[in-house]
Design a protein around this motif. Structure first.
Motif, mmCIF file in Angstrom:
data_model
loop_
_atom_site.group_PDB
_atom_site.id
_atom_site.type_symbol
_atom_site.label_atom_id
_atom_site.label_comp_id
_atom_site.label_asym_id
_atom_site.label_seq_id
_atom_site.Cartn_x
_atom_site.Cartn_y
_atom_site.Cartn_z
ATOM 1 N N ARG A 25 0.836 -1.191 0.000
ATOM 2 C CA ARG A 25 0.000 0.000 0.000
ATOM 3 C C ARG A 25 0.883 1.259 0.000
ATOM 4 N NH1 ARG A 25 -2.539 3.490 3.516
ATOM 5 N NH2 ARG A 25 -1.390 2.733 5.303
ATOM 6 N N SER A 26 1.930 1.224 0.850
ATOM 7 C CA SER A 26 2.835 2.370 0.927
ATOM 8 C C SER A 26 3.515 2.650 -0.407
ATOM 9 C CB SER A 26 3.923 2.137 1.980
ATOM 10 O OG SER A 26 3.362 2.122 3.253
ATOM 11 N N ALA A 27 3.773 1.562 -1.167
ATOM 12 C CA ALA A 27 4.431 1.742 -2.464
ATOM 13 C C ALA A 27 3.421 2.181 -3.518
ATOM 14 C CB ALA A 27 5.120 0.442 -2.886
ATOM 15 N N GLY A 28 2.156 2.181 -3.166
ATOM 16 C CA GLY A 28 1.128 2.657 -4.075
ATOM 17 C C GLY A 28 0.495 1.586 -4.958
ATOM 18 N N PHE A 100 11.309 3.665 -0.807
ATOM 19 C CA PHE A 100 12.370 4.629 -0.498
ATOM 20 C C PHE A 100 12.496 5.667 -1.616
ATOM 21 C CE2 PHE A 100 15.404 2.435 2.716
ATOM 22 C CZ PHE A 100 14.326 2.171 3.531
ATOM 23 N N GLU A 101 12.426 5.169 -2.842
ATOM 24 C CA GLU A 101 12.584 6.058 -3.986
ATOM 25 C C GLU A 101 11.504 7.141 -3.990
ATOM 26 O OE1 GLU A 101 14.014 3.499 -7.209
ATOM 27 O OE2 GLU A 101 12.735 4.754 -8.473
ATOM 28 N N LYS A 102 10.302 6.722 -3.652
ATOM 29 C CA LYS A 102 9.178 7.661 -3.616
ATOM 30 C C LYS A 102 9.367 8.722 -2.540
ATOM 31 C CE LYS A 102 5.028 5.755 -5.506
ATOM 32 N NZ LYS A 102 5.233 4.328 -5.843
ATOM 33 N N ARG A 103 9.962 8.298 -1.418
ATOM 34 C CA ARG A 103 10.014 9.177 -0.263
ATOM 35 C C ARG A 103 11.257 10.058 -0.191
ATOM 36 N NH1 ARG A 103 5.669 7.053 0.217
ATOM 37 N NH2 ARG A 103 4.940 5.708 1.883
#
Ligand SMILES: Nc1nc2c(ncn2[C@@H]2O[C@H](COP(=O)(O)OP(=O)(O)OP(=O)(O)O)[C@@H](O)[C@H]2O)c(=O)[nH]1
Ligand SMILES: [Mg+2]
Length: 442
Positions: A25-28, A100-103
């Motif tokens: 979910r966090s990764a979308g 991590f990349e997203k954040r």
């Protein structure tokens, strides 16, 4: 993006389905289905061949963009699965990297994530080259042998560049840290599992706003805030959240971030107390494992059981007891276990513990300070108060101050014309030896 998740549990490895779904979910990802299997690892596909057939059917039917494993896949398993399913395959650590990349916001965090991703790709690319040589047609992401070789070269070149850049950032950070330390700050690192409430706690301590969200890995950059603890000046640093078995390549990539923990005087290990004990235990042990890898277990550690606003008092007490017990079992010495609510600003127990631990730090010592000229007393007192704590004062012809002072400040106090000597345990003065390890200030 739509994904099918796969979890294989075995006796050696138990993965939390809730945590995996949370990661997805966090990764979308939109999760179309989760396939679970209990069996030991199959060398070829990680899951068993029967389960693979089931997965194949499911892929045909649901047409996801990716199949994502909760487990770690070997390069050859990833390749075999790709060959069977003809769809992008990801494993646990690629998923974490994607989050991590997203954040990542700061340049440093971005570089660190890129480094970790490249590092992760190397064995996959090598596997593709090996397969091409064995007669497989498709190389890495459909590239031919020559292209794949070039790609490998490019990865290595890029990794070198990133390492150089990170070195520079690190040197810069080192200079800043030294300055702060010389200014008499005590460094506290907030560590702990992702979503434990570290950023919220930092906000509560410093009364400033760092992004805190109910999702995993909100923080990838280190944020440092200052606050006062009585008279003592503290710098607290928020760090990237831990996760079970954080793989060495991620620890390595995030080393300069996690280094804040290595350099800290005190580690504040934050845990979410509102979870069932099994979860708290798992996350506590995972956090200790990361601290061990960072060689930070020797530091003073305070465990902060956060979110006590969500549980009953008795429950909180029981969890405190269990933490102590578990630490003792594992031979880990803790300075304290405290109950806090970062959200509601209930931090009294933590403040008390910090106060106590700070004065026990090697950088603090008990000193007797004699000031002969009365007019100098206020300035000396002010200096002591800014970096330490006055224990007692006796005014007279000479003013005698007993105080905890940072050893690095001894030279500074001498320069003001005061005499200073270390107090031994019985409270008697001792002549100061020049080689006691403190610098002469200036
Ligand atoms: N009820 C309650 N919720 C809290 C408390 N502290 C934090 N939270 C919530 O827990 C969630 C995670 O908080 P963060 O501060 O972002 O956690 P973190 O440890 O920094 O997480 P990462 O940056 O992902 O590692 C947020 O929704 C917070 O509002 C607390 O004391 N009580
Ligand atoms: Mg955070």
């Amino acid at each position: 993006m739509r994904a099918i998740g796969v979890i294989r549990n075995s006796r050696r490895e138990r993965l939390s389905r809730a945590e995996f779904e949370e990661l997805l979910r966090s990764a979308g990802y939109e999760v179309l289905a989760i396939v679970e299997q209990n069996r030991e690892e199959h060398p070829r596909y990680n899951i068993g061949p029967g389960k693979l057939e089931e997965l194949k059917e499911l892929v045909k039917e649901l047409k996801p963009d990716k199949v994502i494993f909760a487990n770690r896949l070997t390069p050859s398993q990833a390749y075999n699965l790709w060959k069977e399913l003809r769809i992008e395959i990801m494993d646990r650590w690629q998923l974490v990297l994607e989050i991590f990349e997203k954040r990542a916001h700061s340049k440093e965090a971005k570089l660190q994530v890129e480094l970790a991703s490249l590092q992760y790709e190397i064995p996959l690319v090598k596997e593709a080259i090996r397969r091409i040589r064995l007669g497989d047609r498709a190389g890495f992401k459909g590239m031919g042998e020559y292209q794949t070789q070039q790609y490998l070269k490019h990865i290595r070149y890029r990794m070198g560049k990133i390492r150089d850049e990170l070195e520079r950032v690190k040197a810069d950070r080192e200079v800043k840290r030294k300055k702060r330390e010389n200014a008499g700050f005590v460094l506290v690192a907030l560590a702990g599992y992702t979503n434990a409430g570290k950023s919220t706690l930092l906000n509560a301590l410093a009364d400033e706003n760092v992004e805190a969200k109910n999702q995993m890995f909100t923080t990838l950059d280190t944020t440092t805030r200052r606050f006062r603890l009585g008279t003592k000046r503290i710098l607290a640093t928020d760090t990237v959240g831990f996760i079970d078995g954080l793989p060495p390549f991620i620890v390595e990539a995030f080393h300069s971030t996690l280094e804040e923990i290595v350099k800290a005087d005190i580690v504040l290990l934050v845990l979410d107390s509102s979870e069932p004990w099994g979860e708290i235990r798992r996350k506590f042990l995972a956090s200790l494992q990361v601290l061990r890898e960072l060689k930070a277990l020797e530091k003073p550690i305070i465990v902060a059981l956060n979110k006590i606003d969500l549980i009953e008092e008795a429950d909180a007490e029981e969890k405190v007891r269990l933490i102590w017990e578990l630490a003792r079992e594992r031979g880990i010495s803790l300075e304290d276990v405290v109950k806090i609510s970062a959200r509601e600003g209930r931090l009294e127990e933590l403040m008390d513990a910090l106060n106590r631990v700070v004065l026990k730090l090697p950088k603090y010592g008990a000193f007797r300070i004699i000031v002969k000229e009365p007019e100098k007393v206020p300035a000396v007192m002010a200096l002591i108060n800014s970096v330490g704590e006055v224990l007692s004062v006796e005014y007279g012809e000479k003013t005698r101050i007993d105080a905890y002072v940072q050893t690095g400040m001894v030279g500074e106090i001498k320069k003001m014309g005061a005499e200073i000597e270390r107090l031994n345990h019985s409270g008697e003065g001792e002549e100061l030896e020049q080689d006691e390890g403190y610098s002469d200030g200036g």
